[in-house]
Motif scaffolding. Structure first.
Motif, PDB file in Angstrom:
ATOM      1  N   GLY A  89      36.515  40.035  44.441  1.00  0.00           N
ATOM      2  CA  GLY A  89      38.117  40.603  45.203  1.00  0.00           C
ATOM      3  C   GLY A  89      38.848  41.908  45.265  1.00  0.00           C
ATOM      4  O   GLY A  89      38.961  43.123  45.311  1.00  0.00           O
ATOM      5  N   ALA A 245      35.482  35.205  43.423  1.00  0.00           N
ATOM      6  CA  ALA A 245      35.416  35.957  44.734  1.00  0.00           C
ATOM      7  C   ALA A 245      34.324  35.376  45.133  1.00  0.00           C
ATOM      8  O   ALA A 245      34.322  34.957  46.325  1.00  0.00           O
ATOM      9  CB  ALA A 245      35.511  37.394  44.044  1.00  0.00           C
ATOM     10  N   ASN A 248      34.542  31.702  45.394  1.00  0.00           N
ATOM     11  CA  ASN A 248      35.618  31.200  46.832  1.00  0.00           C
ATOM     12  C   ASN A 248      35.404  31.754  48.594  1.00  0.00           C
ATOM     13  O   ASN A 248      34.929  30.582  49.770  1.00  0.00           O
ATOM     14  CB  ASN A 248      37.120  32.632  47.202  1.00  0.00           C
ATOM     15  CG  ASN A 248      37.623  31.921  45.994  1.00  0.00           C
ATOM     16  OD1 ASN A 248      38.039  30.308  45.411  1.00  0.00           O
ATOM     17  ND2 ASN A 248      38.823  32.538  45.755  1.00  0.00           N
TER      18      ASN A 248
END
Length: 287
Positions: A89, A245, A248
């Motif tokens: 991220g 991250a 997601n």
């Protein structure tokens, strides 16, 4: 509209990527558990050193000491702690922004001590001078490594080569909260410690040895503990950020797979309908 073959190929590609992100999430989760334990274990020593120095400075008042006085050099050393790998991220970019966007840190005055390749690469691209690169330290942080770096920085500070020392890292609060932090290490400023929430104690203090000698011994340990504690928190933050991250990414891949499956079914139904229409039309023509 994409053909059934194209949709199927793209769906298979995304499913393969999803398997990778799932595996990376599991790996990061395991690493996070270990890194969080290590960070919490070192935090007690970190807080103790922080409060001890704060207590000493609050009690001695004004004292002439080389680590408390501003140096003549305009150069500033910044220890930048990032990771050696991406896919985390905004973890690395947030630390870099601390350095590049701070008005008190001018590019031409900075010497970067980079712990981790990502920070070094980003700052080098932006024209910052990389004084030293230490990518291996962040893989397995050790107190001895922090001590070596501390000695080097203090020697440069005492020699007048640098006037200020800063530390840029990511503070670990919990699994989902990681805070980019810029901390001034030298010259040690009591006001800065107080602003960071350290307890204030104005009681008188007697030193054995004298206050200057006591500070000579404790401030290097204080700086070393800050660097080591920052590395431990940075590792925990990195794995927490990568876990989020990858989670997601896995969720986004699932949504894309569902969307492509729907498009594939629609295309398949359209193809079947077209074939039936052609068969019926052909039968009617023959009749």
């Amino acid at each position: 509209m994409a053909s059934m073959r194209d949709i199927k190929r793209r769906r298979s590609s995304i499913q393969g990527t999803q398997q990778i992100t799932k595996a990376m999430k599991l790996v990061s989760t395991v690493k996070l558990q270990r890194a969080r334990t290590n960070a919490e274990r070192s935090k007690s020593y970190f807080d103790c050193m922080f409060n001890t120095v704060n207590s000493i400075l609050s009690r001695v008042g004004h004292v002439e000491h080389r680590f408390l006085l501003p140096a003549e050099s305009g150069k500033k050393a910044v220890i930048v702690i990032t990771s050696n790998r991406g896919l985390a991220g905004g973890y690395n970019s947030n630390v870099v922004k601390l350095v590049t966007r701070d008005e008190n840190l001018k590019k031409e005055d900075l010497l970067i001590y980079a712990i981790g390749n990502k920070g070094r690469e980003a700052l080098h691209r932006n024209g910052y001078e990389i004084k030293k690169s230490m990518p291996d330290i962040i893989e397995e942080p050790a107190y001895a490594d922090a001590m070596i770096l501390c000695k080097e920085l203090l020697s440069s500070f005492a020699a007048g080569e640098i006037g200020e020392i800063y530390l840029a890292y990511t503070s670990f609060k919990n699994t989902v909260s990681h805070i980019p932090t810029l901390l001034k290490l030298l010259p040690v400023e009591y006001g800065t410690l107080e602003e960071q929430g350290a307890p204030v104690d104005n009681a008188l203090m007697n030193f054995e040895p004298e206050d200057v000698e006591a500070l000579d011994m404790i401030i290097p340990k204080y700086i070393t503990s800050l660097i080591y504690g920052a590395m431990m928190e940075a590792v925990a933050s990195e794995n927490g950020a990568r876990m989020q991250a990858m989670d997601n990414a896995t969720s986004n891949a699932e949504e894309m797979i569902n969307d492509l499956s729907l498009k594939y079914n629609r295309a398949r139904q359209g193809s079947i309908t077209q074939e039936l229409t052609e068969i019926i039309a052909g039968a009617e023509a023959l009749g």
